[in-house]
Scaffold this active site. Structure first.
Site, PDB file in Angstrom:
ATOM      1  CG  HIS A  48      -1.641   1.310   1.423  1.00  0.00           C
ATOM      2  ND1 HIS A  48      -2.457   1.900   0.490  1.00  0.00           N
ATOM      3  CD2 HIS A  48      -1.587   2.158   2.481  1.00  0.00           C
ATOM      4  CE1 HIS A  48      -2.890   3.070   0.973  1.00  0.00           C
ATOM      5  NE2 HIS A  48      -2.363   3.236   2.175  1.00  0.00           N
ATOM      6  CD  GLU A  76      -3.469   4.533  11.636  1.00  0.00           C
ATOM      7  OE1 GLU A  76      -4.615   4.134  11.823  1.00  0.00           O
ATOM      8  OE2 GLU A  76      -3.013   4.844  10.521  1.00  0.00           O
ATOM      9  CG  ASP A  77      -1.331   1.094  11.003  1.00  0.00           C
ATOM     10  OD1 ASP A  77      -2.213   1.437  11.808  1.00  0.00           O
ATOM     11  OD2 ASP A  77      -1.445   1.176   9.774  1.00  0.00           O
TER      12      ASP A  77
END
Length: 702
Positions: A48, A76-77
């Site tokens: 992605h 974030e992840d």
């Protein structure tokens, strides 16, 4: 490293080797951070950010933007902090990544609030560095390209957000290449069936259209070549979404939309653009009113081009856009062209974008919360729509030109039907005021209020117009029947139930009415005199030759006016009667009663010689507010209007309108129209106003 290879090929075409090496380091960090993570499609997650970076590389964005795109989800992840990124890649890249990262540290009350706060943070980061939104647009575009693995409801939610927020942002920044892809994918996922049907229909007509496009293209090329103008002519196909929008906006059916052929002429200078326009207008007949000069006056996003619509000898419509090569690249890439061409001076798209970003800072400062901020931004993204707020902060979307009455009906039909006044940003305003973006509108209602037919002259929404028409039609009939019954029973001095239904129906037929209710409505609307119907009922006369122009007699007992008669009883503007005033009524055939004060100059002499005037009086249980007009002469001082308005409001009177006229250099005349209950209520207001030092005179007008 297979995921990075195709990206490296694109980057090598426009970046320095050391910059490509920095990007590769960012890729490696992202690959390690996302190791083991998979997307909903089953692909490794790293695909992605690489895809998002590839989209930006095709726009030739700088190496810092590409690095941030590769790492835009690591904060974030993954177990990576902004400080880690700052140490490794510098503060600029870390700020870009943080600007794009979704906000997860705060516990929000709702999903909508979380999305709104994420959006607010992104927009604010964008005001610091516009590359943030470019990364986010690339991120959204790849997400849209891979929506197939998600549930249908989630696909629709993301598609709606794309159509409402991200595609308009790409448009606002002038990046048409991204805008068109986002719109098409948003449409395909929001309305899959409509998309498939339209796509199939376009494919069916494409073969026939190809010949026509080639023929018109050759005609244009030949004419421009003979004129020795350097240019290239390209036949354009309308996107499925643009066809859908034209059909949705009722511009035409599919066949009518497809009968318009679009072309683009690209040349070397502005001067050539106008020369080409002249040659094309000589070749085909221009359609009046369909020419737009966006070169002299660029669009809000900096877009420049000449647009014209022509008609050939067979009646076919031809749309042509004429622009320079630079204008074409700016239209395709918008603000991204700054990096693509590295022009020394700011181009229109970039200048317009900077102005818009500055306005976002002001919106942020004035917004109460993130949801309000998002709606404020949407106002900017949809200039043909008006967004206004309820007092509780809910956003109401209306078409441009909408009024408070449209707003009231948009909230609820009952609110519209019982609307009597409005406040716009806490100030009383006429109900006919066109609303503008960002205003807070408060609708004031009253239990006995009814829609005013005059509203139809300025409402713009179909909902408001249809509701007013239906309500007026039904209520006017009901009120006329009710008033007619009261008038007839007053003359008869008995109830209609005392007469046999057959007798009532017989008199209705004699007076040329289909039903008893129609006859009573005729009495209420002044089309037939109540004394004539009473005479027929009591005498049994069935002569059908008598005319029905007799009017009510003056010696009958006055009719009691309650204030709830609605549309069949009106109050004269020339004298503005209120409860407590001696009154009389003028009966207008087909329009009902108009109430005047007995002292009104318009009726003082006339009512003695005109049988259309009938005696009336105020009922003991009169209801509602009645408009009275006060004229106040005041000395010019700071805060005069505010103090007077405050006193009137404290006396529970609704201010409907205020006019200010200068009498001389030191004195003004303030004329207030306000809703009052009766003469005592008005007298108390006048008493309070007269004790104010700067008030010279107060009197009721007229």
């Amino acid at each position: 490293m297979s995921h990075f290879e195709s990206l490296r090929d694109v980057l090598g075409g426009y970046l320095e080797p050391n910059q490509v090496a920095d990007i590769e380091r960012a890729y490696k960090l992202a690959e390690r951070a996302h190791e083991g993570q998979m997307r909903s499609s089953g692909d490794p997650y790293i695909t992605h950010p690489v895809a998002a970076a590839h989209i930006l590389a095709e726009l030739h964005l700088d190496h810092q933007t590409i690095m941030a795109a590769l790492m835009h989800d690591v904060i974030e992840d993954c177990d990576v902090t902004k400080q880690d990124l700052t140490t490794e890649f510098g503060e600029t890249v870390a700020d870009l990544v943080e600007g794009v990262s979704k906000l997860t540290q705060i516990d929000f009350q709702s999903k909508e609030q979380a999305q709104a706060e994420n959006f607010r943070k992104m927009m604010m980061a964008m005001t610091q560095d516009i590359r943030v939104i470019l990364i986010k647009l690339a991120d959204r575009l790849h997400n849209m390209q891979t929506l197939g693995a998600l549930r249908p409801d989630k696909r629709r939610r993301i598609a709606r957000e794309t159509l409402e927020i991200y595609a308009p942002i790409a448009n606002r920044l002038g990046i048409y290449r991204l805008k068109e892809q986002l719109e098409l994918l948003g449409f395909a996922n929001m309305y899959p069936l409509r998309y498939r049907i339209l796509q199939h229909s376009v494919r069916k007509v494409r073969g026939h259209r190809k010949e026509i496009v080639e023929r018109i293209t050759e005609q244009l090329r030949t004419r421009l070549k003979d004129s020795r103008i350097t240019c290239k002519v390209i036949g354009r196909e309308k996107s499925v979404y643009s066809i859908y929008k034209k059909m949705r906006d009722k511009v035409g059916t599919f066949n009518e939309v497809m009968d318009i052929y679009a072309f683009r002429v690209i040349t070397d200078s502005e001067d050539s653009c106008y020369r080409i326009l002249g040659q094309i207008h000589n070749l085909f007949k221009p359609i009046p009113g369909r020419f737009k000069d966006y070169i002299a006056i660029p669009k809000a996003n900096g877009y420049q081009s000449l647009h014209t619509v022509l008609r050939n000898k067979t009646g076919m419509h031809i749309e042509v856009q004429i622009r320079t090569e630079l204008m074409n690249q700016m239209a395709e890439h918008g603000v991204a062209a700054h990096w693509l061409y590295k022009t020394g001076s700011a181009h229109p798209a970039e200048t317009k974008a900077r102005e818009w970003l500055q306005s976002l800072i002001e919106l942020q400062q004035n917004a109460g919360d993130s949801i309000e901020f998002v709606e404020n931004v949407k106002i900017d993204l949809y200039p043909d729509e008006v967004y206004v707020f309820t007092p509780k902060g809910k956003i109401i979307e209306l078409p441009k030109g909408a009024t408070p009455v449209d707003f009231a009906y948009a909230i609820h039909t009952d609110v519209g039907n019982s609307c009597i006044a409005c406040k716009i940003d806490k100030q009383f305003s006429p109900l006919s005021t066109p609303l503008s973006n960002g205003k807070t509108v408060e609708i004031i209602t009253a239990p006995g209020a009814k829609p005013n037919p005059a509203w139809l002259s300025y409402v713009v929404t179909g909902k408001a117009r249809s509701n007013i028409r239906n309500f007026v039609k039904n209520i006017r009939q009901d009120e006329a029947v009710h008033l007619g019954r009261r008038l007839l029973e007053q003359v008869l001095k008995s109830q209609l139930e005392d007469f046999p239904p057959e007798q009532l129906e017989s008199v209705a037929k004699i007076t040329h009415h289909d039903t008893v209710d129609d006859m009573l409505a005729g009495i209420g609307l002044g089309k037939i005199a109540s004394v004539l119907v009473a005479h027929r009922l009591t005498s049994g006369k069935d002569d059908s030759d008598d005319t029905v122009v007799d009017m009510p007699q003056k010696d009958q007992a006055p009719l009691a006016i309650k204030g709830t008669e609605g549309l069949v009883v009106k109050y004269a503007r020339c004298c503005r009667p209120i409860p407590g005033d001696p009154i009389l009524a003028y009966v207008s055939a087909g329009k009902g009663f108009t109430i005047h004060r007995e002292t009104c100059p318009n009726v003082q002499r006339a009512h003695k010689h005109n049988d259309r005037y009938v005696p009336v009086q105020w009922s003991d249980d009169v209801q509602g507010d009645f408009i009275a007009e006060l004229r106040i002469e005041v000395f010019n001082q700071r805060g005069v209007l505010a103090q007077i308005t405050n006193i009137i409001s404290n006396q529970e009177a609704n201010i409907v309108n205020v006019d200010i006229n200068e009498l001389d250099g030191s004195t003004n005349i303030l004329t207030f129209q306000m809703g009052v209950r009766n003469r005592v209520h008005l007298a108390n207001i006048i008493k309070k106003l007269r004790v104010i030092p700067f008030v010279n005179k107060v009197h009721r007008h007229p």
